[in-house]
Design a protein around this motif. Structure first.
Motif, short mmCIF file in Angstrom:
data_model
loop_
_atom_site.label_atom_id
_atom_site.label_comp_id
_atom_site.label_asym_id
_atom_site.label_seq_id
_atom_site.Cartn_x
_atom_site.Cartn_y
_atom_site.Cartn_z
N TYR A 1 0.83 -1.21 0.00
CA TYR A 1 0.00 0.00 0.00
C TYR A 1 0.86 1.27 0.00
N ASP A 2 2.06 1.18 0.60
CA ASP A 2 2.91 2.36 0.77
C ASP A 2 3.82 2.63 -0.43
N PHE A 3 3.86 1.72 -1.42
CA PHE A 3 4.88 1.81 -2.47
C PHE A 3 4.85 3.15 -3.20
N TRP A 4 3.72 3.52 -3.77
CA TRP A 4 3.66 4.72 -4.59
C TRP A 4 3.88 5.99 -3.77
N ASN A 5 3.37 6.01 -2.55
CA ASN A 5 3.57 7.19 -1.71
C ASN A 5 5.04 7.36 -1.33
N ILE A 6 5.70 6.25 -0.99
CA ILE A 6 7.11 6.32 -0.62
C ILE A 6 7.97 6.72 -1.82
N MET A 7 7.68 6.14 -2.98
CA MET A 7 8.45 6.48 -4.17
C MET A 7 8.26 7.95 -4.55
N TRP A 8 7.03 8.43 -4.46
CA TRP A 8 6.78 9.84 -4.79
C TRP A 8 7.49 10.77 -3.82
N ASN A 9 7.43 10.45 -2.53
CA ASN A 9 8.11 11.28 -1.53
C ASN A 9 9.61 11.31 -1.78
N THR A 10 10.19 10.15 -2.09
CA THR A 10 11.64 10.07 -2.30
C THR A 10 12.07 10.83 -3.55
N ILE A 11 11.38 10.59 -4.66
CA ILE A 11 11.76 11.22 -5.93
C ILE A 11 11.52 12.73 -5.89
N SER A 12 10.36 13.15 -5.38
CA SER A 12 10.06 14.58 -5.34
C SER A 12 11.02 15.33 -4.42
N LEU A 13 11.36 14.73 -3.27
CA LEU A 13 12.30 15.38 -2.35
C LEU A 13 13.69 15.48 -2.98
N SER A 14 14.11 14.41 -3.66
CA SER A 14 15.43 14.42 -4.29
C SER A 14 15.50 15.43 -5.42
N LEU A 15 14.45 15.50 -6.25
CA LEU A 15 14.42 16.47 -7.35
C LEU A 15 14.39 17.90 -6.82
N TYR A 16 13.60 18.11 -5.80
CA TYR A 16 13.51 19.43 -5.17
C TYR A 16 14.89 19.86 -4.66
N GLN A 17 15.56 18.95 -4.00
CA GLN A 17 16.89 19.24 -3.46
C GLN A 17 17.90 19.49 -4.58
N LEU A 18 17.80 18.73 -5.66
CA LEU A 18 18.73 18.87 -6.78
C LEU A 18 18.52 20.20 -7.51
N PRO B 1 4.37 12.16 13.78
CA PRO B 1 3.09 11.58 13.30
C PRO B 1 2.28 12.51 12.42
N LEU B 2 2.51 13.82 12.52
CA LEU B 2 1.72 14.76 11.73
C LEU B 2 2.20 14.88 10.29
N ASN B 3 3.51 14.77 10.06
CA ASN B 3 4.03 14.97 8.70
C ASN B 3 4.46 13.67 8.02
N ILE B 4 4.13 12.52 8.61
CA ILE B 4 4.59 11.23 8.09
C ILE B 4 4.11 10.99 6.66
N ARG B 5 3.03 11.61 6.27
CA ARG B 5 2.47 11.40 4.93
C ARG B 5 3.44 11.85 3.85
N THR B 6 4.20 12.90 4.09
CA THR B 6 5.15 13.41 3.10
C THR B 6 6.61 13.17 3.47
N SER B 7 6.87 12.69 4.66
CA SER B 7 8.25 12.53 5.11
C SER B 7 8.76 11.10 5.06
N GLU B 8 7.89 10.13 4.78
CA GLU B 8 8.35 8.74 4.70
C GLU B 8 8.99 8.49 3.35
N ILE B 9 10.29 8.18 3.34
CA ILE B 9 11.02 7.91 2.10
C ILE B 9 11.59 6.49 2.17
N LEU B 10 12.25 6.09 1.10
CA LEU B 10 12.76 4.72 1.03
C LEU B 10 13.71 4.39 2.17
N ASP B 11 14.63 5.30 2.47
CA ASP B 11 15.65 5.01 3.49
C ASP B 11 15.03 4.86 4.88
#
Length: 300
Positions: A64-81, A241-251
């Motif tokens: 269930y978490d796959f797409w959310n985790i992938m989106w959080n990881t990729i979007s955060l990495s792109l934002y940082q880059l 617990p409040l920001n876990i929706r956008t802060s959970e990444i692969l690592d």
């Protein structure tokens, strides 16, 4: 060939140490990746554990978490880059034209210093500054009539807080590479440009930027090769617990299912880690080939 080696044996001895380190800490641990295809048991060991093929990979892809985790990881990495790449270049270009040594050294010291703050202390500073009751920023906003609330608990603010705090912390140290590249540019190019009446902005655009572009491209390739490898320390410390929706990444997900879970699943977490590294390798090769096709600098 043998005689050449004997004449320079000291250099080969020096080379031997990093090669041993590379083998022990980079190549030898790759053997452990085979547990991604096993139901690993610490009692049975790698040799005695049951092989299950791609079971753990499929489990992750169907979770269930796959797409959310992938989106959080990729979007955060792109934002940082995207946000983090220009600022070290701009700072290096600006410092390169400063002639007052005292001012230049002061700016360098002030901009470099945050890099040496540990991640734990950095997140602690953020928590103190953004505290809804006692934080400096919250108090200033309150005096001005604004109610910013709990920024660390707002999911939509997480990525911006992560990225911009990282830029502030690392921009000074990152610009050292570009300053070194700028110092290698032939001074006669600038002298000719000054004679022709070129302004500093023109010289930056037509001399400095092309001069450091190979370094920019190489660093960009390396950063893209680490697209999914953000690291979990700072993200984990900023999570709540409040920001876990956008802060959970692969690592952080791998850390939790592999070590923190009540029933640690080493095979599952290893499969996720292997998947992440394969994607990073594909991105590295793709971007490197793209750089070669566009006649830019490349790793190979």
């Amino acid at each position: 060939m043998k005689q050449k080696i004997m004449n320079s044996w000291q250099l080969y001895v020096l080379l031997l140490l990093p090669l041993i380190h590379l083998f022990l800490f980079k190549y030898y641990p790759m053997y452990g990746a085979v547990i991604s295809f096993q139901d690993f048991s610490a009692v049975r060991g790698i040799g005695g554990s049951e092989w299950v093929g791609f079971k753990h990979f499929i489990r992750f892809f169907e979770s269930y978490d796959f797409w959310n985790i992938m989106w959080n990881t990729i979007s955060l990495s792109l934002y940082q880059l995207i946000a983090g790449t220009p600022f070290p270049i701009i700072l290096a270009l600006a410092l390169n034209y400063v002639r007052n040594k005292a001012f230049k050294n002061t700016v360098q010291m002030v901009s470099y210093a945050p890099h040496f703050i540990s991640v734990v202390v950095m997140v602690g500073i953020m928590l103190q500054f953004l505290s809804p009751r006692t934080g400096i920023i919250s108090n200033i906003a309150g005096v001005l009539g604004f109610d910013i609330g709990n920024w660390m608990g707002v999911p939509e603010y997480f990525q911006s807080l992560y990225v911009w705090s990282g830029i502030w912390q690392n921009v000074g140290f990152s610009c050292i590479i570009y300053l070194a590249a700028l110092s290698s540019i032939d001074p006669s190019l600038h002298e000719a440009a000054v004679v022709d009446g070129a302004s500093k902005l023109r010289r930056m655009w037509h001399i400095d930027l092309p001069g450091i572009m190979p370094i920019v491209v190489i660093l960009l390739i390396l950063n893209v090769g680490n697209m999914l490898d953000i690291g979990f320390e700072k993200v984990l410390l900023m999570q709540n617990p409040l920001n876990i929706r956008t802060s959970e990444i692969l690592d952080t997900y791998v850390y939790k299912v592999g070590l923190v879970s009540s029933i640690p699943n080493f095979s599952y977490s290893s499969a996720i880690g292997l998947f992440k590294n394969v994607i990073n390798l594909i991105l590295l090769v793709a971007v490197n080939n793209l750089a070669r096709k566009t006649k830019q600098s490349s790793l190979w």
